[in-house]
Design an enzyme around this catalytic site. Structure first.
Site, PDB file in Angstrom:
ATOM      1  N   GLU A  96     -28.343 -21.167   5.365  1.00  0.00           N
ATOM      2  CA  GLU A  96     -28.522 -20.995   3.826  1.00  0.00           C
ATOM      3  C   GLU A  96     -29.466 -20.022   3.822  1.00  0.00           C
ATOM      4  OE1 GLU A  96     -28.063 -21.141   0.584  1.00  0.00           O
ATOM      5  OE2 GLU A  96     -28.486 -23.003   0.188  1.00  0.00           O
ATOM      6  N   ASP A  97     -29.611 -19.110   2.622  1.00  0.00           N
ATOM      7  CA  ASP A  97     -30.350 -17.947   2.325  1.00  0.00           C
ATOM      8  C   ASP A  97     -31.723 -18.462   1.698  1.00  0.00           C
ATOM      9  OD1 ASP A  97     -29.656 -19.209  -0.481  1.00  0.00           O
ATOM     10  OD2 ASP A  97     -28.946 -17.268  -1.340  1.00  0.00           O
ATOM     11  N   ASP A 100     -35.205 -23.581  -2.376  1.00  0.00           N
ATOM     12  CA  ASP A 100     -36.108 -23.361  -3.447  1.00  0.00           C
ATOM     13  C   ASP A 100     -36.752 -24.933  -3.768  1.00  0.00           C
ATOM     14  OD1 ASP A 100     -37.994 -22.783  -5.628  1.00  0.00           O
ATOM     15  OD2 ASP A 100     -36.253 -21.781  -6.642  1.00  0.00           O
ATOM     16  N   PHE A 149     -39.504 -15.306  -7.493  1.00  0.00           N
ATOM     17  CA  PHE A 149     -38.011 -15.037  -7.638  1.00  0.00           C
ATOM     18  C   PHE A 149     -37.910 -13.830  -6.549  1.00  0.00           C
ATOM     19  CE2 PHE A 149     -33.902 -13.809  -8.979  1.00  0.00           C
ATOM     20  CZ  PHE A 149     -33.253 -14.920  -8.916  1.00  0.00           C
ATOM     21  N   ARG A 162     -27.814  -7.985  -4.392  1.00  0.00           N
ATOM     22  CA  ARG A 162     -27.488  -8.330  -2.905  1.00  0.00           C
ATOM     23  C   ARG A 162     -27.472  -7.353  -1.802  1.00  0.00           C
ATOM     24  NH1 ARG A 162     -25.434 -13.784  -3.963  1.00  0.00           N
ATOM     25  NH2 ARG A 162     -24.370 -13.981  -5.831  1.00  0.00           N
TER      26      ARG A 162
HETATM   27  P1  IMP Z   1     -32.508 -25.067  -4.737  1.00  0.00           P
HETATM   28  O1  IMP Z   1     -31.442 -26.260  -4.860  1.00  0.00           O
HETATM   29  O2  IMP Z   1     -33.580 -25.270  -5.845  1.00  0.00           O
HETATM   30  O3  IMP Z   1     -33.216 -25.246  -3.519  1.00  0.00           O
HETATM   31  O4  IMP Z   1     -32.183 -23.477  -5.004  1.00  0.00           O
HETATM   32  C1  IMP Z   1     -31.257 -22.854  -3.907  1.00  0.00           C
HETATM   33  C2  IMP Z   1     -30.421 -22.088  -4.275  1.00  0.00           C
HETATM   34  O5  IMP Z   1     -30.647 -21.348  -5.605  1.00  0.00           O
HETATM   35  C3  IMP Z   1     -30.288 -20.862  -3.304  1.00  0.00           C
HETATM   36  O6  IMP Z   1     -29.206 -21.194  -2.444  1.00  0.00           O
HETATM   37  C4  IMP Z   1     -29.954 -19.617  -4.442  1.00  0.00           C
HETATM   38  O7  IMP Z   1     -28.594 -19.131  -4.395  1.00  0.00           O
HETATM   39  C5  IMP Z   1     -30.863 -19.882  -5.612  1.00  0.00           C
HETATM   40  N1  IMP Z   1     -32.285 -19.256  -5.378  1.00  0.00           N
HETATM   41  C6  IMP Z   1     -33.309 -20.002  -5.356  1.00  0.00           C
HETATM   42  N2  IMP Z   1     -34.360 -19.225  -5.404  1.00  0.00           N
HETATM   43  C7  IMP Z   1     -33.945 -17.931  -5.425  1.00  0.00           C
HETATM   44  C8  IMP Z   1     -34.669 -16.640  -5.657  1.00  0.00           C
HETATM   45  O8  IMP Z   1     -35.607 -16.399  -5.502  1.00  0.00           O
HETATM   46  N3  IMP Z   1     -33.476 -15.411  -5.585  1.00  0.00           N
HETATM   47  C9  IMP Z   1     -32.337 -15.873  -5.594  1.00  0.00           C
HETATM   48  N4  IMP Z   1     -31.716 -16.994  -5.757  1.00  0.00           N
HETATM   49  C10 IMP Z   1     -32.385 -17.935  -5.398  1.00  0.00           C
HETATM   50 MG    MG Z   2     -27.715 -19.948  -1.914  1.00  0.00          MG
END
Ligand code: IMP
Ligand code: MG
Length: 178
Positions: A96-97, A100, A149, A162
């Protein structure tokens, strides 16, 4: 609209950490018949570097799930593109990238767990969740970053940025009131 990009993690720093992480993960998880599952599109840049740094043989596959629209969570996780591989009995590593809220990952893990993998692990390049004291599940993290962000190295804002080889914090002055 004013936009500001400020480098948070340089290309050199990312590349060094990815190599370190690949070594760490390669020695810590069961790796026979290993499948890396990249979460499209954000993890692609990380996955290809990680894969090349991993010394054990493995295959790759991809999933696409909905999670974020713009900068705020919709609170729903849907499979938009499923795996081509059957993961039953396989050692699976989700790549995963960024984590959050942890919502995407926890839903994803539930969905994959019922398919009966031999093991299910996670490596994420970035984590904002740990900084918030959330998400204690076993996972490997490249960098813990502040709750901001970020864009670059796969991470986007509306599909832009990206391609940057570094990771930058992104800020802009809102042009419309909520
Ligand atoms: P989560 O479900 O809140 O953990 O969100 C995870 C997903 O939201 C990641 O896989 C990203 O695709 C996107 N995301 C969360 N934070 C960022 C950020 O700072 N920049 C870009 N994409 C983000
Ligand atoms: Mg993602």
């Amino acid at each position: 609209m004013q936009r500001h990009l400020e480098v948070l993690l340089s290309e050199e720093k990312i590349q060094a950490r990815v190599k370190e992480l690949a070594e760490e993960v390669g020695h810590s998880i069961p790796t026979d018949n290993l499948l890396l599952v990249g979460i499209l599109k954000g993890s692609v840049y990380f996955l290809t570097d990680f894969s090349r740094a991993l010394s054990v043989p493995h295959e790759i596959d991809f999933m696409r799930v909905s999670s974020y629209e713009g900068e705020s969570s919709r609170g729903v996780v849907q499979i938009l593109k499923d795996l081509e591989s059957n993961i039953e009995g396989r050692n699976v590593l989700i790549v995963e990238d960024v984590v959050d809220s942890g919502l995407t990952l926890s839903h994803l893990m539930e969905m994959l767990q019922v398919r009966g993998p031999k093991s299910l692990n996670v490596v994420t390049l970035l984590s904002k969740a740990l900084a918030r004291g959330k998400v204690a599940e076993s996972k490997f993290v490249g960098f813990e970053i502040p709750d901001q962000f970020v864009v670059g190295y796969g991470l986007d804002l509306g599909e832009a940025y990206r391609h940057l080889p570094y990771i930058a914090t992104f800020s802009h002055e809102a042009s419309t009131a909520p």
